[in-house]
Design an enzyme around this catalytic site. Structure first.
Site, mmCIF file in Angstrom:
data_model
loop_
_atom_site.group_PDB
_atom_site.id
_atom_site.type_symbol
_atom_site.label_atom_id
_atom_site.label_comp_id
_atom_site.label_asym_id
_atom_site.label_seq_id
_atom_site.Cartn_x
_atom_site.Cartn_y
_atom_site.Cartn_z
ATOM 1 N N ASN A 1 -1.120 0.848 -10.110
ATOM 2 C CA ASN A 1 -0.296 1.414 -9.033
ATOM 3 C C ASN A 1 -0.371 0.458 -7.842
ATOM 4 O O ASN A 1 -1.395 0.391 -7.169
ATOM 5 C CB ASN A 1 -0.850 2.799 -8.660
ATOM 6 C CG ASN A 1 -0.186 3.369 -7.418
ATOM 7 O OD1 ASN A 1 0.898 2.942 -7.027
ATOM 8 N ND2 ASN A 1 -0.848 4.351 -6.806
ATOM 9 N N TRP A 2 0.714 -0.262 -7.622
ATOM 10 C CA TRP A 2 0.702 -1.270 -6.551
ATOM 11 C C TRP A 2 0.841 -0.656 -5.167
ATOM 12 O O TRP A 2 0.710 -1.349 -4.161
ATOM 13 C CB TRP A 2 1.836 -2.276 -6.751
ATOM 14 C CG TRP A 2 1.746 -3.055 -8.027
ATOM 15 C CD1 TRP A 2 0.712 -3.084 -8.918
ATOM 16 C CD2 TRP A 2 2.750 -3.921 -8.560
ATOM 17 N NE1 TRP A 2 1.012 -3.909 -9.972
ATOM 18 C CE2 TRP A 2 2.260 -4.440 -9.773
ATOM 19 C CE3 TRP A 2 4.024 -4.299 -8.125
ATOM 20 C CZ2 TRP A 2 2.999 -5.322 -10.558
ATOM 21 C CZ3 TRP A 2 4.760 -5.175 -8.907
ATOM 22 C CH2 TRP A 2 4.246 -5.685 -10.114
ATOM 23 N N LYS A 3 1.207 0.615 -5.118
ATOM 24 C CA LYS A 3 1.474 1.278 -3.831
ATOM 25 C C LYS A 3 2.518 0.455 -3.054
ATOM 26 O O LYS A 3 3.372 -0.187 -3.668
ATOM 27 C CB LYS A 3 0.183 1.466 -3.045
ATOM 28 C CG LYS A 3 -0.926 2.094 -3.877
ATOM 29 C CD LYS A 3 -2.085 2.540 -3.072
ATOM 30 C CE LYS A 3 -3.195 2.961 -4.000
ATOM 31 N NZ LYS A 3 -4.265 3.658 -3.312
ATOM 32 N N GLU B 1 -8.569 11.650 -10.087
ATOM 33 C CA GLU B 1 -8.837 10.661 -9.044
ATOM 34 C C GLU B 1 -9.561 11.346 -7.886
ATOM 35 O O GLU B 1 -8.903 11.955 -7.017
ATOM 36 C CB GLU B 1 -7.522 10.073 -8.525
ATOM 37 C CG GLU B 1 -6.751 9.313 -9.570
ATOM 38 C CD GLU B 1 -5.873 8.262 -8.903
ATOM 39 O OE1 GLU B 1 -6.116 7.082 -9.142
ATOM 40 O OE2 GLU B 1 -4.992 8.628 -8.135
ATOM 41 N N GLY C 1 -9.668 3.631 -3.231
ATOM 42 C CA GLY C 1 -9.586 2.572 -2.232
ATOM 43 C C GLY C 1 -10.829 2.423 -1.376
ATOM 44 O O GLY C 1 -10.795 1.762 -0.342
ATOM 45 N N GLY D 1 -5.568 1.148 -8.530
ATOM 46 C CA GLY D 1 -4.809 0.755 -7.348
ATOM 47 C C GLY D 1 -5.077 -0.695 -6.997
ATOM 48 O O GLY D 1 -4.488 -1.617 -7.558
ATOM 49 N N GLY D 2 -6.011 -0.916 -6.058
ATOM 50 C CA GLY D 2 -6.276 -2.256 -5.525
ATOM 51 C C GLY D 2 -6.423 -3.343 -6.581
ATOM 52 O O GLY D 2 -5.825 -4.420 -6.447
HETATM 53 C C1 PEP Z 1 -5.063 4.758 -6.771
HETATM 54 O O1 PEP Z 1 -4.304 4.312 -5.921
HETATM 55 O O2 PEP Z 1 -4.668 5.657 -7.499
HETATM 56 C C2 PEP Z 1 -6.395 4.201 -6.883
HETATM 57 C C3 PEP Z 1 -7.204 4.696 -7.773
HETATM 58 O O3 PEP Z 1 -6.710 3.153 -6.030
HETATM 59 P P1 PEP Z 1 -8.013 2.215 -6.134
HETATM 60 O O4 PEP Z 1 -8.116 1.742 -7.558
HETATM 61 O O5 PEP Z 1 -7.748 1.108 -5.170
HETATM 62 O O6 PEP Z 1 -9.193 3.057 -5.745
#
Ligand code: PEP
Length: 250
Positions: A9-11, A167, A173, A233-234
């Site tokens: 998930n690049w957001k 999550e 994040g 995410g990141g």
């Molecule tokens: C997310 O955005 O769903 C996520 C899990 O982010 P990260 O991996 O950066 O914690």
């Protein structure tokens, strides 16, 4: 046997050029990983480019969100049908940023899940508790309520087509990951919750873990019996890291 699924998930990050390079990097890594479903959620405006860059590679495209209504005068929204139309196979619904920053209710998330299914997309339903809720020992109450709201709107066929992502909000994040035991305990709870409604569906339900997953911690998290992959995410903004995570799921 549940097929592992790893979603990036690049957001709201990157640029057109960076998106292109990321897709190309992930696709070349995906060639060596036929046993893992790999998905990417670029920002909406880059979905078309990503579709073209993926070509024949076995990487799935997803939306980061969809509207809770089918169509009409909803400026700025993107419908589930539109995502399917441009080549998405799945869509995230109820990501914690949507719930907290945009006030999405459990029922709105459930409605989006319904619309995604109607559009032929796989909804990846995100659930998770805040740190305050965990410390108050409310984790099961919160994720139970979130998954119940979705189940209430779906028949068994629909339920069989969803993916769940656990999550914990405090792990997204933050660099703070749930321990293997913490993650698996919540995944097992969610599976039991679905089993109480439909045991066969629960056995095949893919439950992804998300929250600061990195190439270094992915293998341990994914080794848990109820963890079927990850929502990243990141670390999905670096093709090599992300492919490393996908490899850990294989
Ligand atoms: C997310 O955005 O769903 C996520 C899990 O982010 P990260 O991996 O950066 O914690």
């Amino acid at each position: 046997m549940r097929r592992p699924f790893v979603v990036g998930n690049w957001k709201m990050n990157g640029s057109r050029e960076r998106a292109q390079a990321l897709v190309v990097g992930v696709c070349s890594g995906a060639f060596g990983l036929p046993e893992v479903d790999i998905g990417l959620c670029p920002p909406f405006v880059y979905v078309g480019d990503a579709r073209a860059a993926i070509g024949d590679a076995s990487v799935l495209l997803g939306g980061q969100n969809c509207a809770g209504v089918e169509r009409g005068a909803f400026t700025g929204e993107v419908s589930a049908d539109m995502l399917a139309d441009v080549g998405c196979a799945f869509v995230l619904v109820g990501h914690s940023e949507r719930r907290t920053l945009y006030g999405e209710s459990d029922d709105e998330v459930a409605r989006k899940t319904e619309l995604a299914l109607a559009a032929g997309l796989v909804p990846v339903v995100c659930v998770g508790e805040t740190l305050v809720e965990r410390e108050a020992e409310q984790t099961e109450a919160v994720v139970g309520r979130q998954i119940d709201a979705v189940m209430a709107r779906l028949d068994d066929d629909g339920l069989a087509r969803i993916v769940v992502a656990y999550e914990p909000v405090w792990a997204i994040g933050t660099g703070r990951t749930a321990t293997q035991a913490q993650a698996n305990a919540v995944h097992a709870f969610l599976r039991e919750r679905v089993a109480a409604r439909q045991p066969n569906v629960a056995a095949g339900l893919r439950i992804l873990y998300g929250g600061s997953v990195k190439a270094e911690n992915a293998a341990l998290l994914f080794s848990e019996p109820d963890v079927d992959g990850g929502l990243v995410g990141g670390a999905s903004l670096d093709a090599e890291q992300f492919v490393g995570i996908c490899r850990a799921a294989g």
